[in-house]
Each structure stands twice: as structure tokens, then as C-alpha cells.
Write an enzyme that holds these catalytic residues in place. Structure first.
Site, PDB file in Angstrom:
ATOM      1  N   GLU A   1       0.686  -1.204  -0.219  1.00 20.02           N
ATOM      2  CA  GLU A   1      -0.072   0.097   0.048  1.00 20.02           C
ATOM      3  C   GLU A   1       0.944   1.164   0.030  1.00 20.02           C
ATOM      4  O   GLU A   1       1.911   1.156   0.568  1.00 20.02           O
ATOM      5  CB  GLU A   1      -0.938  -0.246   1.199  1.00 20.02           C
ATOM      6  CG  GLU A   1      -1.999  -1.156   1.279  1.00 20.02           C
ATOM      7  CD  GLU A   1      -2.884  -1.057   2.268  1.00 20.02           C
ATOM      8  OE1 GLU A   1      -4.209  -1.323   1.960  1.00 20.02           O
ATOM      9  OE2 GLU A   1      -2.567  -1.152   3.418  1.00 20.02           O
TER      10      GLU A   1
ATOM     11  N   CYS B   1       3.683   8.537   1.314  1.00 21.07           N
ATOM     12  CA  CYS B   1       4.123   7.692   2.146  1.00 21.07           C
ATOM     13  C   CYS B   1       4.185   6.207   1.391  1.00 21.07           C
ATOM     14  O   CYS B   1       3.236   5.735   1.018  1.00 21.07           O
ATOM     15  CB  CYS B   1       2.739   7.651   3.341  1.00 21.07           C
ATOM     16  SG  CYS B   1       3.306   6.442   4.514  1.00 21.07           S
TER      17      CYS B   1
ATOM     18  N   CYS C   1       6.285  -6.944   7.197  1.00 20.80           N
ATOM     19  CA  CYS C   1       7.167  -6.407   8.232  1.00 20.80           C
ATOM     20  C   CYS C   1       7.403  -7.673   8.894  1.00 20.80           C
ATOM     21  O   CYS C   1       6.433  -8.421   9.413  1.00 20.80           O
ATOM     22  CB  CYS C   1       6.912  -4.995   8.737  1.00 20.80           C
ATOM     23  SG  CYS C   1       7.876  -4.523   9.859  1.00 20.80           S
TER      24      CYS C   1
ATOM     25  N   CYS D   1       5.900  -5.563  16.039  1.00 16.82           N
ATOM     26  CA  CYS D   1       5.253  -4.513  17.012  1.00 16.82           C
ATOM     27  C   CYS D   1       3.889  -4.686  17.349  1.00 16.82           C
ATOM     28  O   CYS D   1       3.113  -5.097  16.314  1.00 16.82           O
ATOM     29  CB  CYS D   1       5.435  -3.173  16.328  1.00 16.82           C
ATOM     30  SG  CYS D   1       7.122  -2.616  15.837  1.00 16.82           S
TER      31      CYS D   1
ATOM     32  N   CYS E   1       0.746  -2.868  15.617  1.00 12.89           N
ATOM     33  CA  CYS E   1       0.640  -2.547  14.251  1.00 12.89           C
ATOM     34  C   CYS E   1       0.049  -3.373  13.316  1.00 12.89           C
ATOM     35  O   CYS E   1       0.238  -4.578  13.309  1.00 12.89           O
ATOM     36  CB  CYS E   1       2.198  -2.026  13.790  1.00 12.89           C
ATOM     37  SG  CYS E   1       2.239  -1.509  12.015  1.00 12.89           S
TER      38      CYS E   1
ATOM     39  N   CYS F   1      -1.350   5.973  10.073  1.00 15.73           N
ATOM     40  CA  CYS F   1      -0.401   5.179  10.378  1.00 15.73           C
ATOM     41  C   CYS F   1      -0.537   3.955  11.368  1.00 15.73           C
ATOM     42  O   CYS F   1      -1.639   3.860  12.012  1.00 15.73           O
ATOM     43  CB  CYS F   1       0.404   6.030  11.933  1.00 15.73           C
ATOM     44  SG  CYS F   1       1.211   7.519  11.236  1.00 15.73           S
TER      45      CYS F   1
END
Ligand code: SAH
Length: 367
Positions: A92, A105, A112, A116, A119, A354
Site C-alpha cells: 500500500e 508515504c 514487516c 510491533c 501495528c 499510521c
């Protein structure tokens, strides 16, 4: 069979490829110009003969990313692109039209690996690193969106007028787990799109050797550190990477980076709460005591704290703190002389804020 991506070819290879098709050499230069503008397909290349465009379309792909879905926020300011890479992975990318310019962005990895706890990007792990071209093509795609289907600037006064002016490397992925490609990308964005170093911001969860690589590279970009907790004990609970690179080491490397370039360090701090059994929200990393301890940690640093009230991710067991709690946290930092602002979230309604970007975009569909 995957089609060759013309954007990935050197000018010489493109020329050979085009002449092998029986077309004259100058067609390669024409195609090259369209590619540099981010042309999403061959149909837009109106200066090529129709039958040639159709042939190209059968045989090749323009960019290494292909937009498969586009979502627009209700206020029109934010556009989220779901893109497919040539091997079928999805990423994205978000375009934000702001008063200071147009900011893109970009994602640096498909998925990933950092884990975390708050997220969405890391839910399915990491698939692979993106190439410099795949990252650059995200910016070009956003620019094409701004410019319209001829790839040239719109007239003044058009709300979409203007090119991409800022890049934030804050999409899915940890850029400093893919440092060389990300550096190559930044170099190309700077030289081919004219994006100033100071208009590029790279955000990291704190990969110390990667920060050292950026120091060795030597360009004065902005560095953002995803801090999210002022103590190792608390940070390790929500960011597993902290066990490898503890806070003191991350901040020492970041200080060296900012000292070298005389830049302000950006600190990102998500404000997290948790629902208790009664359904009330208890503060997790956002208590006044932790604000005091964050202020102590950052005392004397040339930094700006960006507070990000947590954005909802269904699979994650957190809650956003109240507006009051957010302001109280900010007030304490400010009282200690720490520059602090609350990040204005963009595109929450399309799952593009975010921490909401993810590999498998099923969630983005529901709104
Ligand atoms: N891996 C890099 C780049 C991602 S930047 C990094 O960690 O910095 C994305 C920013 O959004 C990071 O600061 C990240 O910690 C933050 N974030 C992640 N999940 C979030 C959520 N649910 N709400 C608000 N911010 C979030």
C-alpha cells in the site's frame, strides 16, 4: 508468465527490446519519457501508434507496481493505493494533499518482520524487500494521480495542481531492514524527481546498524524514530526489536545522525490504552508519569515529538486514549520544554492512517 517490466530496463536494453519488436529506435525514447512520468499502462501513450500500443500491452508492463484498488478519503485529501507487484505480492502507498505540499508515504517491504504489537503491517510477517524501482514507482504513481492522465502538470488553481513535494518512508516495512535499496531509492527520487533531501523522512523502529549506514551515506534527510515508550522494560513489551537494540543505543545513534546534519530528530510516540474488564480505557504508555519520564529521556535533545493517538487495528488488543489524556501527555512534555505536537491523522476512514497499512488489504474494503 510474468511480463517484462519496461521501467526496470536500462535505456540501452529498452532500445534493443523495442527494435527487436520491429519498431524504430526513437520509440524507445518516447516510451522512456512516459515511464519517467509514471505512465500506468500503454494506452495513455498517445504519441505511439494504436496497434503498437496494443502489442506492447500484450507483451509488457510499464511500471513494477500496478494499482489494483484506489480509495479516496471523504475529505478528498488522502488517496490510498493498493498495488500489486509483478510476483503478486501486494503493498500500500498513500498520497496526502496538505497545505505544505503533496506528500507520499511509501512502503519499503511487502509486510514487516518487526512484530510491533500495535501495528497492522506486521500481522502476516515479511514477504520480501522491495527494490528501489518498486519504491520509486509508488511515488510516480502518486504523481501521475496528481497530474492527470497526460502525466504533465495541471493548471494553477486545480486542487490537484502540483507535484509530489515530500516523501515519507513510513508505509509497511522497516526501511532499515532494506537499507541499500532504500538508499538507492532516495538517491533516485532526489536526482530524477528533484525531491530535496530535507523533504524526505525515513522512519525506523530503531535498527542501530542501519542508522549508522545512513550516517555513512551522509545525506541530510530527516530521521524519525518510533520510540513509543521511555523505558526498556515497557518498550520491549510492545516492540520486540528493543531486545536487540535497546533505547540508549538507538538514541545514541540517532544523536550522531542529527549532530552530523544539524537536523531536528523526530520522535514518534503512539499513545496506547487498554480496555479493562469494565470496558473502561486504562492508559498503557500514556500516563502522566511516563510523560515525565519521556521528558527526562529527551531533555536537551534537538527533537520534535509527534504524538500519535493509536489508530484502530481490529486484531490488536489496544484502545485509543481519550482526548483529555492525549492533551495532558502533551502538556507535560511542553512544560519540560520539549517540542511536541499531536499528529493529525489522515485517511483513517480508508484504513490508511499510521499503522493501518497491511499486506492483505481485506480490511480496507469494508469502508
Ligand atoms: N517500520 C518503520 C516505518 C513504519 S512508520 C517504523 O517503525 O518507524 C509507521 C509509524 O506508525 C510508526 O511510528 C509506527 O510505530 C506507527 N504505528 C504503527 N501502528 C500504529 C497504530 N495502530 N496507530 C498509530 N500509529 C501506529
Amino acid at each position: 508468465m510474468t511480463k517484462p517490466v519496461l521501467f526496470d530496463m536500462t535505456p540501452a536494453t529498452l532500445q534493443t527490446w523495442v527494435t527487436d519488436m520491429g519498431a524504430p529506435k526513437f520509440r524507445a525514447a518516447q516510451i522512456g519519457e512516459w515511464l519517467a512520468r509514471g505512465a500506468p499502462d500503454f494506452a495513455v501513450m498517445k504519441n505511439l501508434p494504436t496497434d503498437f500500443r496494443e502489442k506492447l500491452d500484450d507483451m509488457a508492463q510499464t511500471l513494477p507496481v500496478r494499482v489494483i484498488k484506489k480509495l479516496q478519503s471523504a475529505d478528498g485529501a488522502t488517496t490510498k493505493f493498493l498495488m500489486e507487484l509483478h510476483d503478486g505480492e501486494q503493498i500500500e502507498c498513500v498520497l496526502m494533499r496538505t497545505s505544505y505540499g503533496n506528500s507520499v508515504c511509501v512502503s519499503s517491504q511487502a509486510g514487516c518482520a518487526m512484530g510491533c504489537r500495535f501495528c497492522a503491517s506486521t500481522l502476516l510477517g515479511v514477504k520480501r524487500n522491495l527494490t528501489a524501482n518498486e519504491i520509486l514507482a509508488q511515488v510516480l504513481t502518486a504523481q501521475w494521480e496528481l497530474r492527470g492522465d497526460r502525466g504533465t502538470s495541471r493548471p494553477n488553481g486545480d486542487p490537484n495542481n502540483g507535484d509530489v513535494s515530500h516523501i515519507v518512508i513510513m508505509g509497511t516495512g522497516e526501511p532499515l531492514m532494506n537499507t541499500q535499496n532504500v538508499i538507492d531509492f532516495m538517491e533516485r527520487a532526489h536526482t530524477t524527481l528533484g525531491i530535496g533531501w530535507r523533504r524526505i523522512t525515513l522512519s525506523t523502529c530503531g535498527i542501530v546498524p542501519g542508522i549508522r549506514d545512513l550516517i555513512a551515506w551522509g545525506r541530510p534527510i530527516n530521521l524519525a524514530i518510533s520510540l513509543h515508550a521511555p523505558t526498556d522494560a515497557l518498550r520491549s513489551q510492545i516492540m520486540p526489536i528493543n531486545n536487540k537494540y535497546p533505547l540508549a543505543d538507538v538514541l545514541a545513534a540517532a544523536d550522531d545522525f542529527t549532530a552530523l546534519h544539524n537536523r531536528q530528530l523526530m520522535i514518534e510516540y503512539i499513545l496506547l490504552g487498554r480496555k479493562n474488564q469494565d470496558g473502561d480505557t486504562e492508559l498503557f504508555n500514556a500516563t502522566p508519569e511516563l510523560a515525565e519520564s519521556l521528558a527526562n529521556l529527551l531533555q536537551g535533545k534537538n527533537c520534535m515529538v509527534n504524538l500519535i493517538p493509536w489508530n484502530a487495528v481490529d486484531e490488536r488488543d489496544f484502545a485509543a486514549p481519550s482526548g483529555n489524556a492525549v492533551h495532558r501527555f502533551q502538556d507535560i512534555l511542553i512544560r519540560h520544554g520539549i517540542h511536541t505536537r499531536i499528529r493529525r491523522e489522515r485517511g483513517t476512514d480508508i484504513g490508511s492512517a499510521c499503522g493501518q497499512l497491511r499486506l492483505n488489504n481485506a480490511k480496507g474494503d469494508k469502508k
